[in-house]
Scaffold this active site. Structure first.
Site, PDB file in Angstrom:
ATOM      1  N   TYR A   1      39.197  60.584  38.929  1.00  0.00           N
ATOM      2  CA  TYR A   1      40.313  60.182  38.098  1.00  0.00           C
ATOM      3  C   TYR A   1      41.787  60.093  38.748  1.00  0.00           C
ATOM      4  O   TYR A   1      42.052  60.675  39.775  1.00  0.00           O
ATOM      5  CB  TYR A   1      40.624  61.954  37.629  1.00  0.00           C
TER       6      TYR A   1
ATOM      7  N   HIS B   1      28.400  63.162  38.658  1.00  0.00           N
ATOM      8  CA  HIS B   1      29.291  62.566  37.555  1.00  0.00           C
ATOM      9  C   HIS B   1      28.595  61.307  36.966  1.00  0.00           C
ATOM     10  O   HIS B   1      28.202  60.546  37.552  1.00  0.00           O
ATOM     11  CB  HIS B   1      30.350  62.381  38.557  1.00  0.00           C
TER      12      HIS B   1
END
Length: 312
Positions: free
Chosen positions: A56, A126
């Site tokens: 992110y 992820h």
């Protein structure tokens, strides 16, 4: 704020949790001081679970969250981050996927340094579906083994995945031992497929959490970021639903947050914001009763995109 047990993890998580993707500027540019204030507002509202990822904002999310949590007693919050996906600075979508044991172990150390902690309550593997699933088998083998190893060593508390495709979720529950499932974009106004997984998660003792109550921006007045894969026709459907809510005297964001966060079968719903005002507003919405009539009408309007699979 109410709290729920998250499967067999021993964690008692707030019904609303804080996803830190917005802190990294994933949706739009953010001011760091305002982002830090958003984290403090979440703590003040009783939110006790914060999730982030090195991907992110190319580690910016973790860095900003680390600054915000500096000086806050560690027993006031739970932390999770992710491993396996790493994004180039200033290049959203330019990802490196690496599920090797050395990279995962290094990633945990790097994230811990940015956060100023030595322990993560949950680690999510992820986006194993990215890049046409070329790395999925690697993630399910070496990647999962590496994270389970970290759990045995006491570096982390719980093993999880953070992914999107439903077929992969069914495979994970059938083949893997996981403590938590972070399922995004599958329990919101336009997609309720998480409900398929809840009986499986309950049977296996895994804790279910849902992210993206605003449909990655689709369920907002502003609309999604340019990177979202929805085409013009699909965006028009969501815009029509948003306009209907405005005519009703409310916003589609309010309805979306209430719908996603008020199902008692789902322990926690993660939302993301870099604004203290928005955090407090979301908590207030969560505590209000959803307008059932409006909900039914909006979901009728969203039928053309209901349970549509996006190519994230």
């Amino acid at each position: 704020m109410k709290y729920n047990p998250l499967g067999r993890t021993g964690l008692n998580v707030s019904r609303l949790s804080f996803g830190a993707s917005a802190l990294g500027g994933v949706f739009r540019p953010v001011d760091e001081d305002q982002a830090i204030q958003a984290v403090h507002a979440a703590l003040d509202c009783g939110i006790n679970y914060f999730d982030m990822a090195p991907a992110y904002g190319a580690t910016r999310s973790e860095t900003v969250l680390g600054k915000a949590l500096r000086g806050i007693p560690r027993d006031r919050y739970y932390l999770s981050t992710k491993v396996g996906k790493y994004t180039s600075p200033e290049a959203y979508g330019d990802d490196t996927l690496d599920y090797s044991r050395p990279r995962i172990r290094a990633s945990i150390d790097e994230s811990a340094g940015r956060l100023g902690v030595d322990y993560f309550d949950i680690i999510h593997i992820h986006d194993i579906e990215y890049q046409d699933r070329r790395h999925t088998a690697w993630a399910l083998a070496e990647g999962l083994s590496a994270v389970q190893e970290l759990k045995r060593e006491g570096r982390i508390g719980a093993v999880s995945f953070g992914i999107y495709p439903m077929d992969l979720w069914h495979r994970i529950f059938a083949e893997c031992e996981v403590d938590v499932a972070l399922v995004h974009n599958h329990y919101c106004l336009n997609d309720t497929r998480l409900l398929e997984l809840l009986p499986i998660a309950h049977r296996t003792g895994s804790g279910s959490s849902t992210g993206s109550p605003f449909g990655s921006g689709l369920l907002t007045d502003r609309g999604p970021a340019d990177w979202h894969p929805a085409d013009a026709a699909d965006r028009a459907v969501f815009a029509s639903a948003a306009e209907y809510c405005r005519q009703y005297g409310t916003s589609i964001s309010q309805l979306a947050l209430q719908f996603s966060s008020q199902n008692p079968a789902i322990p926690t719903t993660l939302f993301s914001s870099a604004s203290a005002e928005s955090v407090r507003r979301n908590v207030a919405w969560h505590e209000e009763t959803v307008a059932a009539g409006l909900l039914a009408e909006v979901q009728k309007l969203l039928q053309p995109v209901m349970n549509k699979q996006w190519n994230y």
